[in-house]
Write a protein that holds these residues in place. Structure first.
Motif, PDB file in Angstrom:
ATOM      1  N   VAL A 123       0.835  -1.204   0.000  1.00  0.00           N
ATOM      2  CA  VAL A 123       0.000   0.000   0.000  1.00  0.00           C
ATOM      3  C   VAL A 123       0.874   1.261   0.000  1.00  0.00           C
ATOM      4  O   VAL A 123       0.623   2.198  -0.759  1.00  0.00           O
ATOM      5  N   ASN A 124       1.910   1.275   0.813  1.00  0.00           N
ATOM      6  CA  ASN A 124       2.769   2.459   0.902  1.00  0.00           C
ATOM      7  C   ASN A 124       3.549   2.710  -0.381  1.00  0.00           C
ATOM      8  O   ASN A 124       3.770   3.859  -0.767  1.00  0.00           O
ATOM      9  N   ARG A 125       3.961   1.666  -1.054  1.00  0.00           N
ATOM     10  CA  ARG A 125       4.736   1.822  -2.285  1.00  0.00           C
ATOM     11  C   ARG A 125       3.846   2.161  -3.467  1.00  0.00           C
ATOM     12  O   ARG A 125       4.222   2.934  -4.328  1.00  0.00           O
ATOM     13  N   ALA A 126       2.663   1.568  -3.540  1.00  0.00           N
ATOM     14  CA  ALA A 126       1.788   1.780  -4.694  1.00  0.00           C
ATOM     15  C   ALA A 126       0.678   2.781  -4.405  1.00  0.00           C
ATOM     16  O   ALA A 126      -0.049   3.179  -5.316  1.00  0.00           O
ATOM     17  N   GLY A 127       0.535   3.199  -3.167  1.00  0.00           N
ATOM     18  CA  GLY A 127      -0.595   3.999  -2.727  1.00  0.00           C
ATOM     19  C   GLY A 127      -0.902   5.236  -3.538  1.00  0.00           C
ATOM     20  O   GLY A 127      -2.066   5.518  -3.821  1.00  0.00           O
ATOM     21  N   THR A 128       0.107   5.987  -3.931  1.00  0.00           N
ATOM     22  CA  THR A 128      -0.164   7.219  -4.662  1.00  0.00           C
ATOM     23  C   THR A 128      -0.686   6.943  -6.064  1.00  0.00           C
ATOM     24  O   THR A 128      -1.317   7.807  -6.667  1.00  0.00           O
ATOM     25  N   ASN A 129      -0.440   5.768  -6.583  1.00  0.00           N
ATOM     26  CA  ASN A 129      -0.887   5.426  -7.932  1.00  0.00           C
ATOM     27  C   ASN A 129      -2.147   4.568  -7.937  1.00  0.00           C
ATOM     28  O   ASN A 129      -2.639   4.220  -9.002  1.00  0.00           O
ATOM     29  N   LEU A 130      -2.654   4.218  -6.774  1.00  0.00           N
ATOM     30  CA  LEU A 130      -3.827   3.349  -6.712  1.00  0.00           C
ATOM     31  C   LEU A 130      -5.108   4.180  -6.682  1.00  0.00           C
ATOM     32  O   LEU A 130      -5.179   5.187  -5.979  1.00  0.00           O
ATOM     33  N   PRO A 131      -6.128   3.719  -7.401  1.00  0.00           N
ATOM     34  CA  PRO A 131      -7.421   4.395  -7.319  1.00  0.00           C
ATOM     35  C   PRO A 131      -8.021   4.241  -5.917  1.00  0.00           C
ATOM     36  O   PRO A 131      -7.686   3.301  -5.185  1.00  0.00           O
ATOM     37  N   GLU A 132      -8.903   5.133  -5.564  1.00  0.00           N
ATOM     38  CA  GLU A 132      -9.500   5.116  -4.228  1.00  0.00           C
ATOM     39  C   GLU A 132     -10.199   3.789  -3.925  1.00  0.00           C
ATOM     40  O   GLU A 132     -10.108   3.271  -2.814  1.00  0.00           O
ATOM     41  N   GLU A 133     -10.872   3.227  -4.916  1.00  0.00           N
ATOM     42  CA  GLU A 133     -11.580   1.947  -4.719  1.00  0.00           C
ATOM     43  C   GLU A 133     -10.597   0.823  -4.379  1.00  0.00           C
ATOM     44  O   GLU A 133     -10.867  -0.031  -3.546  1.00  0.00           O
ATOM     45  N   ARG A 134      -9.439   0.843  -5.021  1.00  0.00           N
ATOM     46  CA  ARG A 134      -8.412  -0.177  -4.753  1.00  0.00           C
ATOM     47  C   ARG A 134      -7.872  -0.027  -3.329  1.00  0.00           C
ATOM     48  O   ARG A 134      -7.634  -1.010  -2.628  1.00  0.00           O
ATOM     49  N   LEU A 135      -7.646   1.217  -2.903  1.00  0.00           N
ATOM     50  CA  LEU A 135      -7.184   1.459  -1.539  1.00  0.00           C
ATOM     51  C   LEU A 135      -8.204   0.971  -0.511  1.00  0.00           C
ATOM     52  O   LEU A 135      -7.825   0.418   0.526  1.00  0.00           O
ATOM     53  N   LYS A 136      -9.488   1.149  -0.814  1.00  0.00           N
ATOM     54  CA  LYS A 136     -10.537   0.658   0.082  1.00  0.00           C
ATOM     55  C   LYS A 136     -10.473  -0.861   0.197  1.00  0.00           C
ATOM     56  O   LYS A 136     -10.631  -1.416   1.288  1.00  0.00           O
TER      57      LYS A 136
END
Length: 93
Positions: A64-77
């Motif tokens: 999450v920390n490495r990909a977080g800025t590039n992940l859509p909000e739904e993916r982060l959820k």
């Protein structure tokens, strides 16, 4: 910067010394599947340096920390829900 230097985090996810992850575990849309897979990998690993819970949660947080800025909000959820489910699987909630 070379392609290899920029993709070190992907290599960690693929070739972790602590856990042998299921292929494309983080691509799943099912938080339960992600959590179960991480739990299984952590419990089967003989190379990890901490508890299975900490190893599994650490790998999920790393992703999450490495990909977080590039992940859509739904993916982060979905990934946050996987963290919650992982805590439940290890009886930490």
């Amino acid at each position: 910067m070379t392609e290899r230097k920029r993709k070190w985090s992907g290599k960690v996810t693929r070739e972790s010394d602590a856990l042998d992850l299921e292929t494309s575990v983080f691509a799943s849309d099912d938080p339960r599947r992600i959590a179960r897979s991480l739990k299984r990998s952590a419990e089967m690993s003989h190379r990890r340096k901490s508890s299975p819970f900490r190893s599994a949660m650490s790998m999920l947080s790393f992703y999450v920390n490495r990909a977080g800025t590039n992940l859509p909000e739904e993916r982060l959820k979905t990934l946050d829900a996987a963290k919650h489910r992982l805590r439940q699987l290890f009886h930490r909630e």
